[in-house]
Design an enzyme around this catalytic site. Structure first.
Site, short mmCIF file in Angstrom:
data_model
loop_
_atom_site.label_atom_id
_atom_site.label_comp_id
_atom_site.label_asym_id
_atom_site.label_seq_id
_atom_site.Cartn_x
_atom_site.Cartn_y
_atom_site.Cartn_z
N ALA A 63 0.86 -1.19 0.00
CA ALA A 63 0.00 0.00 0.00
C ALA A 63 0.90 1.23 0.00
O ALA A 63 2.04 1.17 0.46
CB ALA A 63 -0.87 -0.02 1.25
N GLY A 109 0.55 -4.99 1.01
CA GLY A 109 -0.66 -5.02 0.18
C GLY A 109 -0.41 -5.69 -1.16
O GLY A 109 -1.34 -6.26 -1.75
N GLU A 112 -0.91 -9.19 -0.56
CA GLU A 112 -2.34 -9.42 -0.29
C GLU A 112 -3.14 -9.42 -1.59
O GLU A 112 -4.08 -10.22 -1.76
CB GLU A 112 -2.86 -8.36 0.70
CG GLU A 112 -2.27 -8.58 2.09
CD GLU A 112 -2.51 -7.44 3.06
OE1 GLU A 112 -2.20 -6.28 2.70
OE2 GLU A 112 -3.02 -7.68 4.17
N GLU A 132 4.61 -5.33 7.05
CA GLU A 132 3.86 -4.26 7.73
C GLU A 132 4.33 -4.03 9.16
O GLU A 132 4.34 -2.89 9.65
CB GLU A 132 2.36 -4.59 7.74
CG GLU A 132 1.67 -4.45 6.40
CD GLU A 132 1.71 -5.71 5.56
OE1 GLU A 132 2.55 -6.60 5.83
OE2 GLU A 132 0.89 -5.83 4.63
C1 3H9 Z 1 0.91 -2.19 3.43
O1 3H9 Z 1 1.08 -2.66 2.36
C2 3H9 Z 1 -0.33 -2.36 4.24
C3 3H9 Z 1 -1.22 -3.38 3.64
O2 3H9 Z 1 -1.42 -4.45 4.53
C4 3H9 Z 1 -2.52 -2.81 3.14
C5 3H9 Z 1 -3.40 -2.17 4.16
C6 3H9 Z 1 -4.73 -1.71 3.67
N1 3H9 Z 1 4.63 3.41 -0.32
O3 3H9 Z 1 13.20 1.68 -0.86
P1 3H9 Z 1 13.52 2.36 -2.14
C7 3H9 Z 1 9.21 4.73 -2.25
S1 3H9 Z 1 2.13 -1.25 4.15
C8 3H9 Z 1 5.08 4.61 -0.70
O4 3H9 Z 1 14.56 3.42 -2.13
P2 3H9 Z 1 14.64 -0.05 -3.21
C9 3H9 Z 1 10.40 5.10 -1.38
O5 3H9 Z 1 10.02 6.03 -0.39
C10 3H9 Z 1 3.47 -1.30 2.99
N2 3H9 Z 1 6.33 4.80 -1.17
O6 3H9 Z 1 13.85 1.32 -3.30
C11 3H9 Z 1 11.34 5.69 -2.41
O7 3H9 Z 1 10.89 7.01 -2.70
P3 3H9 Z 1 11.95 8.15 -3.09
C12 3H9 Z 1 4.19 -2.58 3.06
C13 3H9 Z 1 7.14 3.75 -1.25
O8 3H9 Z 1 14.74 -0.53 -4.59
C14 3H9 Z 1 11.06 4.84 -3.66
O9 3H9 Z 1 9.77 4.26 -3.46
N3 3H9 Z 1 5.33 -2.56 2.17
C15 3H9 Z 1 6.73 2.48 -0.86
O10 3H9 Z 1 15.87 0.11 -2.38
C16 3H9 Z 1 12.08 3.73 -3.87
O11 3H9 Z 1 12.14 2.95 -2.67
C17 3H9 Z 1 6.55 -2.23 2.57
O12 3H9 Z 1 6.78 -1.95 3.73
C18 3H9 Z 1 5.41 2.31 -0.38
N4 3H9 Z 1 4.91 1.11 0.00
O13 3H9 Z 1 13.68 -1.03 -2.38
C19 3H9 Z 1 7.63 -2.24 1.53
N5 3H9 Z 1 7.76 1.61 -1.03
O14 3H9 Z 1 12.63 7.66 -4.31
C20 3H9 Z 1 8.30 -0.89 1.46
C21 3H9 Z 1 8.77 2.34 -1.52
O15 3H9 Z 1 11.11 9.34 -3.25
N6 3H9 Z 1 9.26 -0.79 0.42
N7 3H9 Z 1 8.41 3.62 -1.67
O16 3H9 Z 1 12.87 8.24 -1.92
C22 3H9 Z 1 10.46 -1.40 0.42
O17 3H9 Z 1 10.76 -2.21 1.28
C23 3H9 Z 1 11.43 -1.04 -0.66
O18 3H9 Z 1 11.03 0.18 -1.20
C24 3H9 Z 1 11.57 -2.07 -1.80
C25 3H9 Z 1 12.47 -1.45 -2.91
C26 3H9 Z 1 12.25 -3.33 -1.25
C27 3H9 Z 1 10.26 -2.41 -2.41
#
Ligand code: 3H9
Length: 712
Positions: A63, A109, A112, A132
């Site tokens: 999400a 998400g 999910e 999460e």
């Molecule tokens: C959820 O899903 C809740 C659900 O249960 C549904 C409930 C209803 N949202 O990390 P990076 C941005 S909670 C918004 O540098 P990488 C990040 O800020 C979510 N933005 O890349 C960055 O922005 P900027 C659960 C996001 O290649 C850019 O994308 N999911 C999100 O080193 C690049 O990110 C997580 O916790 C997001 N969800 O790593 C996963 N994700 O360029 C969170 C990233 O402006 N994400 N951004 O600084 C990650 O772990 C890593 O981003 C990922 C890629 C491994 C995917």
């Protein structure tokens, strides 16, 4: 339908491509567009099945985390998540086989959504997970209900409480993925979907029945997990909330479990724990953005390195390079010191090996990258030298002057000084643009923080190179200004000052440590000193005193110096702030001698010792941090409040779920912080002076992070 999701038909399969760069996060518009595209696929007479795939480097990273800030109350969340749960049911009820094709990551998400498809196929290097909990929430779109049905409750519990992703092959073996695709993912997914369509097969995770035996096993796993979390997740809510949600599904079935999950998610998403962890998620990504150093600033690849000084820090820094596969020269002035340094490195690797984290072969391969030397031979080949000699300005200046003569003109010259002025080293080298600080934290091969100290003339290329190198070494690099103690030690000095004064005033060492560990730090200030070595701080204090300086303003407690003079250096000597069973032992007991020393010091300063409450201890220590943080920020030695939070979280273990010292100050309200500073000033003296920035923010009714966080 918006451009965020594309719809095509290939070989009688509808291909729904999510295209919301950079990570296909599920914003409300993306959720809706997926829903509409799957409905369109079902209505399309030209399609027999539907494949859901991500454009770019990943499937769906979850999400959109930023959207959570718009949920002001648990009620808002209940309304929103009701819609999401219904949407995912609609996907699952697709009449045509619906296949998720996963590359990169299917997280949160994203997973999910994938689990609401009938089948999941994945590239071999894809990962799936429910991270999460690392954001202080539980999966909120059915993850706690569908994952146990697909992967079993034990693995689901594990994944949802540690947040770690699982690689596709393991996910396949566990039942989360139906096929691992070699070759082109979309082609493989289309073939898979056609096969299912031909057989008219669909499978809904929510309808997978759990046997009584599976339910019981799951409930046992939940009970065991709660016990283990009681030790490992003290002070946190989200990991326990995960266990609650999974338990509800096991006991009462999918529908009741889903309702319970929504309620739990709604509580968690508005919690301070979640806000703090989300704050750090973005802070960690913000910290690498330096306003005058654009992304395309040339950054050199470091292929060879050298470290001068094979003491504890120098050895640890050399290990960092070797661990990253970078050959490194390690120079000392005499053979005995060099041999000692190499023996320590060997011992460190042996410990890692004994824990099963490295094989003997890996140790030998890594050690072979470290070349001990007594000369500067080979320094003309290296791209960077890190100086880690004794903390003495003349010695360091001489080292920089020498390094400039033995290295290439474009070689980066970094100092591991923890306090001294980089600009003096820069001048001494005669090539100031190549000089900066690389301040590691002890043990340098373990601690993740790297302060990158920007000197007056440090070039942008050298800074960009350092940021890139930091990432390669597995560090969190924070660019800080060249002030006394930089950010980390400057803050720490105020933290320790308060801890020492509280002891003199009547608190005890175990009490102060317990307050801080109950707050969530891994170790209190005194325990930390016993580990790091009381002699280290004392020698720095002595050196600073010779320069007429002190680490923090205000009265300096004499107790630490008395403890040092008694040869009580901490764990290594079997006594420090605590007594230990033996030198090197971690088994400690409080020592009444310390109270005696504190009482003597208090008497000399005319202080009447008194019982001090835990609340006062916490308030004074955290207020000292926030006030000094505000000063650092105002003086421009940190780029943002969030950089200070990152420094303290990674440098000293400030509890992540409290967001760092600046975020924490916002959570209790800056007006409260300021009134405490003023109260302490009245009680203890003018060294408690409010930082002007703190006063200004309070006058404007703002927090370090603006109004939104100030209302946490
Ligand atoms: C959820 O899903 C809740 C659900 O249960 C549904 C409930 C209803 N949202 O990390 P990076 C941005 S909670 C918004 O540098 P990488 C990040 O800020 C979510 N933005 O890349 C960055 O922005 P900027 C659960 C996001 O290649 C850019 O994308 N999911 C999100 O080193 C690049 O990110 C997580 O916790 C997001 N969800 O790593 C996963 N994700 O360029 C969170 C990233 O402006 N994400 N951004 O600084 C990650 O772990 C890593 O981003 C990922 C890629 C491994 C995917």
């Amino acid at each position: 339908m918006a451009d965020l999701v594309r719809y095509d038909v290939k070989d009688r399969v509808a291909v729904v491509t999510i295209d919301n760069p950079p990570v296909n996060a599920l914003s409300p518009a993306v959720w809706t567009a997926i829903d509409e595209a799957v409905a369109r696929g079902n209505a399309d007479a030209g399609a027999d099945a539907i494949v859901l795939i991500g454009a770019g480097t990943t499937f769906i990273a979850g999400a959109d985390i930023k959207v959570f800030d718009t949920l002001k109350t648990a009620g808002d969340s209940m309304t929103r998540s009701g819609g999401t749960h219904a949407l995912l049911r609609r996907l699952e009820d697709s009449a045509k086989p619906l296949v998720a094709a996963i590359h990169g990551n299917a997280l949160g998400g994203g997973m999910e959504v994938a689990m609401s498809c009938h089948y999941r196929v994945a590239a071999a290097d894809a990962k799936v997970g429910q991270p999460e909990v690392l954001l202080g929430i539980v999966p909120g779109a059915g993850g706690t209900q569908r994952l146990p049905r697909l992967a079993g409750a034990e693995l689901a519990l594990q994944m949802c409480t540690d947040g770690k992703p699982v690689a596709a092959p393991k996910a396949k073996a566990a039942g989360m993925i139906d096929a691992v695709i070699d070759g082109d993912l979309l082609i493989g997914a289309i073939a898979f979907a056609k096969e299912k369509a031909a057989r008219r097969e669909t499978r809904k995770a929510r309808e997978i029945a759990l046997s009584a035996e599976q339910v019981q096993k799951g409930l046992d796993a939940v009970a065991a997990m709660r016990q283990s979390l009681a030790k490992t997740a003290r002070g946190l809510r989200a990991p326990f909330a995960v266990a609650d949600a999974i338990e509800a599904g096991l006991r009462h079935g999918f529908d009741a479990g889903s309702t319970r999950e929504r309620e739990i998610f709604a509580d968690c998403v508005v919690s301070t724990e979640s806000k703090a962890l989300r704050h750090l998620f973005f802070a960690e990504r913000e910290v690498i953005k330096i306003p005058d150093i654009p992304k395309d600033t040339p950054a050199r690849d470091i292929t060879r390195a050298a470290v001068v000084g094979a003491g504890t820090m120098g050895g640890g820094i050399a290990m960092n390079y070797a661990n990253a596969g970078i050959p490194v020269l390690l120079k000392e002035v005499d053979r005995a010191a060099l041999d000692r340094g190499m023996a320590t490195i060997r011992r460190n690797y042996d410990v890692t090996m004994s824990k099963g984290k490295l094989t003997a072969e890996q140790v030998e391969k890594t050690m072979a990258l470290i070349t001990p030397t007594l000369t500067y031979d080979g320094f003309d080949q290296v791209d960077i030298v890190t100086e880690a000699v004794f903390e003495n300005i003349d010695l360091k200046k001489a080292t920089f002057a020498e390094l400039a003569t033995v290295t290439r003109p474009d070689c980066v010259l970094a100092s591991n000084s923890s306090t001294l002025d980089m600009d003096q080293f820069a001048q001494a080298s005669g090539r100031p643009s190549q000089v900066l600080g690389h301040h590691y934290f002890s043990p340098a091969n373990v601690m993740k923080l790297l302060e990158i100290v920007r000197g007056r003339d440090t070039s942008k290329e050298v800074l960009a190179t350092s940021l890139k190198l930091g990432r390669r070494l597995g560090k969190v690099g924070v660019v800080v200004g060249n002030c006394f103690g930089f950010v980390a030690n400057r803050m720490l000095a105020y933290y320790m000052r308060e801890a020492y004064l509280l002891l003199e005033e009547g608190a005890s060492v175990p009490q102060i440590d317990k307050v801080l560990t109950d707050f969530g730090l891994p170790v209190g200030p005194y325990g930390m000193q016993d580990i790091a070595g009381i002699d280290v701080g004392a020698r720095i204090r002595q050196y600073l005193a010779s320069l007429g300086k002190a680490r923090a303003d205000g009265p300096q407690s004499e107790v630490p110096d008395r403890v040092f003079e008694m040869g009580r250096y901490g764990q290594k000597t079997g006594a420090g702030w605590y007594k230990y069973d033996a030198p090197g032992s971690r088994n400690r007991t409080p020592d009444p001698l310390i109270d005696q020393l504190a009482a003597e010091a208090a008497a000399r300063r005319g202080i009447t010792r008194r019982p001090i409450s835990d609340d006062e201890i916490l308030a004074r220590i955290t207020t000292a941090l926030a006030n000094e943080g505000a000063r650092i920020l105002e003086d421009g030695f940190a780029l943002r409040a969030s950089d200070i939070d990152i420094v303290y979280v990674y440098g000293f273990g400030f509890p992540r779920h409290r967001g760092g010292p600046m975020f924490y100050a916002d959570t209790i309200g800056l007006a409260t912080v300021l009134s405490r500073v003023n109260e302490y000033r009245a009680r203890f003296g003018d060294y408690w002076e409010p930082a002007p920035l703190l006063e200004r923010l309070v006058a404007e009714g703002r927090g370090f992070y603006g109004e939104a966080v100030a209302r946490v």
